[in-house]
Design a protein around this motif. Structure first.
Motif, short mmCIF file in Angstrom:
data_model
loop_
_atom_site.label_atom_id
_atom_site.label_comp_id
_atom_site.label_asym_id
_atom_site.label_seq_id
_atom_site.Cartn_x
_atom_site.Cartn_y
_atom_site.Cartn_z
N ASN A 85 -0.77 5.14 -5.52
CA ASN A 85 -0.14 4.13 -5.92
C ASN A 85 0.59 2.87 -5.34
N PHE A 86 0.18 1.75 -5.16
CA PHE A 86 -0.03 1.08 -4.58
C PHE A 86 0.76 -0.32 -5.67
N VAL A 87 1.24 -0.87 -4.93
CA VAL A 87 1.85 -2.44 -5.58
C VAL A 87 0.66 -3.73 -6.06
N SER A 88 0.85 -3.64 -8.02
CA SER A 88 -0.20 -4.26 -8.30
C SER A 88 -0.10 -5.94 -8.14
N GLY A 89 -1.31 -6.91 -8.41
CA GLY A 89 -1.00 -8.13 -9.04
C GLY A 89 -1.52 -8.56 -7.72
N PHE A 112 4.12 -11.52 1.88
CA PHE A 112 5.33 -11.31 0.89
C PHE A 112 4.59 -10.34 -0.48
N PRO A 113 5.41 -9.49 -0.39
CA PRO A 113 4.90 -8.64 -1.98
C PRO A 113 5.84 -9.18 -2.51
N ARG A 114 4.98 -9.06 -3.55
CA ARG A 114 5.62 -9.61 -5.24
C ARG A 114 6.68 -8.50 -5.70
N LEU A 115 8.24 -9.27 -5.56
CA LEU A 115 8.80 -8.41 -6.29
C LEU A 115 8.37 -7.65 -7.48
N VAL A 116 9.31 -6.66 -7.02
CA VAL A 116 9.64 -5.85 -8.14
C VAL A 116 11.08 -5.45 -8.57
N LEU A 120 0.59 -1.03 -0.33
CA LEU A 120 -0.10 -0.04 0.33
C LEU A 120 1.27 0.82 0.27
N ARG A 121 2.36 0.93 0.03
CA ARG A 121 3.26 1.99 -0.28
C ARG A 121 2.93 3.00 1.50
N GLY A 122 2.74 2.48 1.89
CA GLY A 122 2.73 3.53 3.46
C GLY A 122 1.26 2.83 4.64
#
Length: 495
Positions: free
Chosen positions: A213-217, A231-235, A18-20
């Motif tokens: 902005n957030f980490v999609s997927g 476990f956030p998807r690795l970018v 969630l970027r924070g």
């Protein structure tokens, strides 16, 4: 662009996605099938508010206070500082409804729920609210139009009071019914699947988050004692670091010569060959050489126990156990039936960022492939993982076993050779009535290398690479045949 103030969720991985955290003063939908983890996530959200000194309110329509507190205790969570509002349907009201001709019982019950909710919100004045669940509200509303009006009214009442709200809903409803998605500020979807063998796999997706902005997927997560572990998807593009470009020695001079001086930092090497041909030995060599230089290495073993790894290495003169005891090498045994790809990427990332690792060995990719929900995703996930490691200047050794003992040299469970910067090919061959091993380098992007085929010999307390063997036929067919003189082999005697 100025970012809105955030409410952290109390789940580190989710806050990274969630970027924070979640923007404050908004309403969010958390949806998923029963058992997916909605309640646990929401409890962590409320307890994070308590930790930060915020008032928290849990509104339950589907479960009793006792059930909610029991679920929290299983995770070691205490809800004594969380206000719990339990709405209990009035049996007397439904009994008397037989005499009512103008109002339906559900209408009276919905009005009673609304008034009690507003009174509880005024009493607690919460900063964080969880509403569990929308299924009960949907049943009481009777019609889609009235249900929407009730949710809009509830949203307005909570948002005007500055509350950050999670609405829980199960995914058993009609999939085409997405009206809630248009009402709320954001949507977090939880899914749970059961493979044919192994533990259940859970994934999380932020399907919507307005203006942020957030980490999609899809992101893998576990439910452990204490709550969700996401476990956030690795970018890989988001993780870069500077490092010194140099050759990394294996500790075996003849192998370094074959590789044109050694493998480079910030690259990956694929060790390809049939079972027992010596691939894992080379991985152990590089790990031990790194430890001898004072660096750290990690060996992720899918197919071999740590005890077997230590015994085999010791027999060849590689004292892995001593380096492990000194903390310079970490051996992590992985069970592919219980590990998701996201969790494995998290383990690798943790080794890189916390343990100061410089060399990573993954033994083998066949085990990693077994943990994948879809084999087609292996190359995509491996590309991100290798890019991440390369950006940090690590040397990564990937071990891939080919089918059969004497199979086709080009036949592999999956083709990721194009991802690796270097490819080392291991083969068996027959000479003078003996089974021997051969090694060759067929690819190295970062510089020149020998194109010769050399004998690779494993003996008690020793590892040796012989002189170039020019008298080979059938190497690429998978079964090399040596037609030269025995004097060209290691330890060969003249007739």
């Amino acid at each position: 662009m100025e970012q809105p103030p955030r409410s952290t969720t109390g789940i580190e991985g989710l806050d990274i996605i969630l970027r924070g955290g979640l923007p404050r003063g908004c309403v969010y939908l958390v949806e998923g099938m029963p058992g997916a983890g909605k309640t646990t996530l929401s409890l962590q959200f409320l307890l994070e508010g308590v930790r930060l000194g915020e008032s928290s309110l849990y509104i339950t329509l589907s479960e009793s206070r006792r059930e909610i507190e029991g679920a929290a205790r299983t995770h070691g969570l205490a809800l004594d500082k969380v206000s719990i509002f339990e709405f209990v349907p009035s049996e007397e009201l439904f009994a008397e409804s037989e005499q009512v001709t103008v109002f339906h019982a559900s209408d009276l019950e919905l009005n009673r729920l609304t008034s009690q909710l507003l009174a509880e919100i005024e009493r607690v004045k919460p900063s964080r609210v969880v509403f569990d669940s929308l299924s009960e509200m949907r049943l009481l509303s009777q019609s889609p139009s009235r249900y929407r009006r009730q949710i809009l009214a509830l949203k307005q009442a909570l948002v005007t009071r500055g509350c950050t709200v999670m609405l829980l809903d199960d995914s058993s409803r009609d999939k085409a019914d997405l009206q809630m998605h248009s009402i709320v500020h954001g949507v977090i979807s939880l899914t749970k699947t059961s493979p044919r063998y192994g533990g259940a796999r859970r994934q999380l997706e932020v399907a919507k988050l307005r203006g942020v902005n957030f980490v999609s997927g899809l992101h893998d997560f576990l439910i452990e004692t204490g709550g969700l572990c996401v476990f956030p998807r690795l970018v890989a593009a988001e993780h870069r670091a500077s490092y010194e470009k140099e050759a990394v020695s294996s500790g075996l001079t003849s192998l370094d010569m074959l590789l044109g001086g050694g493998l480079q930092r910030g690259t990956s090497a694929l060790l390809l060959g049939p079972v027992g041909s010596g691939k894992s030995v080379i991985g152990s060599l590089y790990a031990a050489a790194a430890a001898a230089r004072g660096e750290h290495a990690v060996i992720f073993t899918f197919d071999e126990s740590s005890d077997a790894l230590f015994t085999r290495s010791e027999g060849l003169g590689i004292d892995l156990k001593r380096h492990v005891d000194a903390g310079r090498i970490i051996v992590k045994q992985i069970d592919p039936a219980e590990l998701s790809p996201g969790e494995f990427a998290h383990l690798v990332r943790g080794s890189v960022e916390q343990d100061g690792t410089r060399v990573i060995v993954i033994d083998s990719l066949a085990g990693y492939l077994a943990s994948m929900p879809e084999a087609s995703l292996l190359t995509v996930q491996m590309h991100e993982l290798l890019s991440f490691l390369n950006h940090h200047g690590f040397l990564t050794l990937l071990i891939l076993t080919q089918h059969g003992l004497l199979g086709n040299a080009l036949e592999t469970p999956t083709d990721i050779s194009y991802l690796a910067d270097s490819v080392i090919l291991m083969r068996y061959f027959e000479a003078a009535g003996e089974i021997k091993k051969a090694i060759s380098v067929i690819k190295k992007r970062t510089g020149p290398h020998e194109t010769t085929i050399r004998e690779f010999r494993l003996a008690p307390k020793s590892i040796a690479i012989g002189a170039p063997l020019s008298n080979f036929q059938g190497v690429l067919n998978g079964v090399p045949v040596f037609v030269g003189l025995s004097t060209e082999l290691i330890g060969g005697k003249r007739d």
